[in-house]
Design a protein around this motif. Sequence first.
Motif, PDB file in Angstrom:
ATOM      1  N   SER A   1      15.493  25.939  -8.627  1.00 46.25           N
ATOM      2  CA  SER A   1      14.335  25.775  -7.754  1.00 46.25           C
ATOM      3  C   SER A   1      13.144  25.353  -8.603  1.00 46.25           C
ATOM      4  O   SER A   1      13.118  25.581  -9.819  1.00 46.25           O
ATOM      5  CB  SER A   1      14.024  27.076  -7.005  1.00 46.25           C
ATOM      6  OG  SER A   1      13.779  28.127  -7.917  1.00 46.25           O
TER       7      SER A   1
ATOM      8  N   THR B   1      10.428  21.538   8.148  1.00 45.41           N
ATOM      9  CA  THR B   1      10.334  20.384   7.255  1.00 45.41           C
ATOM     10  C   THR B   1       8.890  19.946   7.083  1.00 45.41           C
ATOM     11  O   THR B   1       8.425  19.712   5.957  1.00 45.41           O
ATOM     12  CB  THR B   1      11.174  19.220   7.810  1.00 45.41           C
ATOM     13  OG1 THR B   1      12.546  19.625   7.874  1.00 45.41           O
ATOM     14  CG2 THR B   1      11.053  17.987   6.924  1.00 45.41           C
TER      15      THR B   1
ATOM     16  N   ARG C   1      22.260  22.373   2.226  1.00 43.77           N
ATOM     17  CA  ARG C   1      20.912  22.682   2.713  1.00 43.77           C
ATOM     18  C   ARG C   1      20.897  24.006   3.474  1.00 43.77           C
ATOM     19  O   ARG C   1      21.746  24.241   4.339  1.00 43.77           O
ATOM     20  CB  ARG C   1      20.408  21.543   3.600  1.00 43.77           C
ATOM     21  CG  ARG C   1      20.172  20.266   2.812  1.00 43.77           C
ATOM     22  CD  ARG C   1      19.615  19.160   3.684  1.00 43.77           C
ATOM     23  NE  ARG C   1      20.626  18.588   4.579  1.00 43.77           N
ATOM     24  CZ  ARG C   1      20.373  17.664   5.497  1.00 43.77           C
ATOM     25  NH1 ARG C   1      19.129  17.236   5.676  1.00 43.77           N
ATOM     26  NH2 ARG C   1      21.337  17.168   6.252  1.00 43.77           N
TER      27      ARG C   1
ATOM     28  N   HIS D   1       8.355  18.820  -2.781  1.00 43.22           N
ATOM     29  CA  HIS D   1       9.203  18.335  -1.688  1.00 43.22           C
ATOM     30  C   HIS D   1       9.645  16.901  -1.954  1.00 43.22           C
ATOM     31  O   HIS D   1      10.826  16.564  -1.825  1.00 43.22           O
ATOM     32  CB  HIS D   1       8.461  18.402  -0.352  1.00 43.22           C
ATOM     33  CG  HIS D   1       9.142  17.627   0.736  1.00 43.22           C
ATOM     34  ND1 HIS D   1      10.185  18.134   1.476  1.00 43.22           N
ATOM     35  CD2 HIS D   1       8.957  16.352   1.171  1.00 43.22           C
ATOM     36  CE1 HIS D   1      10.608  17.214   2.328  1.00 43.22           C
ATOM     37  NE2 HIS D   1       9.880  16.124   2.174  1.00 43.22           N
TER      38      HIS D   1
ATOM     39  N   ASN E   1      14.342  21.387   4.452  1.00 43.68           N
ATOM     40  CA  ASN E   1      13.270  20.399   4.561  1.00 43.68           C
ATOM     41  C   ASN E   1      13.660  19.022   4.027  1.00 43.68           C
ATOM     42  O   ASN E   1      12.973  18.031   4.295  1.00 43.68           O
ATOM     43  CB  ASN E   1      12.027  20.875   3.818  1.00 43.68           C
ATOM     44  CG  ASN E   1      12.290  21.216   2.361  1.00 43.68           C
ATOM     45  OD1 ASN E   1      13.038  22.152   2.085  1.00 43.68           O
ATOM     46  ND2 ASN E   1      11.698  20.497   1.440  1.00 43.68           N
TER      47      ASN E   1
ATOM     48  N   PRO F   1      18.413  27.473   5.219  1.00 39.40           N
ATOM     49  CA  PRO F   1      17.125  27.991   5.679  1.00 39.40           C
ATOM     50  C   PRO F   1      16.662  29.150   4.792  1.00 39.40           C
ATOM     51  O   PRO F   1      17.035  29.228   3.616  1.00 39.40           O
ATOM     52  CB  PRO F   1      17.443  28.440   7.104  1.00 39.40           C
ATOM     53  CG  PRO F   1      18.869  28.903   7.013  1.00 39.40           C
ATOM     54  CD  PRO F   1      19.540  27.977   6.002  1.00 39.40           C
ATOM     55  N   LEU F   2      15.882  30.068   5.335  1.00 36.25           N
ATOM     56  CA  LEU F   2      15.386  31.227   4.595  1.00 36.25           C
ATOM     57  C   LEU F   2      16.554  32.037   4.040  1.00 36.25           C
ATOM     58  O   LEU F   2      17.495  32.350   4.769  1.00 36.25           O
ATOM     59  CB  LEU F   2      14.532  32.103   5.516  1.00 36.25           C
ATOM     60  CG  LEU F   2      13.903  33.349   4.893  1.00 36.25           C
ATOM     61  CD1 LEU F   2      12.851  32.950   3.857  1.00 36.25           C
ATOM     62  CD2 LEU F   2      13.291  34.224   5.977  1.00 36.25           C
TER      63      LEU F   2
ATOM     64  N   GLY G   1      16.775  23.056   0.296  1.00 39.99           N
ATOM     65  CA  GLY G   1      16.265  23.625   1.537  1.00 39.99           C
ATOM     66  C   GLY G   1      16.500  22.708   2.719  1.00 39.99           C
ATOM     67  O   GLY G   1      16.854  21.532   2.563  1.00 39.99           O
TER      68      GLY G   1
END
Length: 212
Positions: A76, A127, A159, A138, A111, A161-162, A109
């Motif tokens: 990350s 996103t 990909r 991003h 997004n 989500p949380l 992610g």
Amino acid sequence: MKQIIKIAILGGNGRTGKFLVNQLLNQGFSLKLLIRDPNKFSVNNPLIDIVAGDALDEDKVDTLIEGCQAVMGTMSQREGEPLLSSTATRYILKAMLKYEVKRYIVLAGINIDTPFDQKDIRSRMATEFMKANYPVPHADKQKSYAILAESSIDWTFVRVPLIDFDAAITPITINLENCIGDKISAASIAAFMIDQLTKDDFIRQAPFISNA
């Protein structure tokens, strides 16, 4: 598909990466981890080789991937540090081509956009939030997807989500166009990524996964 004996891991000391490392070890894989500060890595296992260094160091990435049959990434962006994703992706692909490693599975992610998406309003809002509040990282992560899409390797861009940092592996939904759920456990992410090592369902694709 070439038999996978040793896997190169980037991001293995991160919150999600630790789940990935532990599950891989439990399944008997040998691992080669790129760790910036090995003194902060607490897992002591004879199946692990440590390369001390950073994913922004091309020589260290090359050393990491030599002798491996697959690469997995849960990196990350580090706050306040140089952009990581696109540069590291270029170094990873260069080393993979050099050592004839075909399989790369990397985490991102929801997004990140692909030409095949049909995101619903919830996914579109998530996103747009990332684009508005974290525009530079991003865009860099989006660039890493474009670099992969132009490459010849067998990549899978996972990909999510949380992330819920819960040890439980739970049933998941998988969709190539939209993220169905709003959370996923780190253990479920790790299990899905490992499953892709021996499957070709999502080669050169970017599936959304979430807890059912």
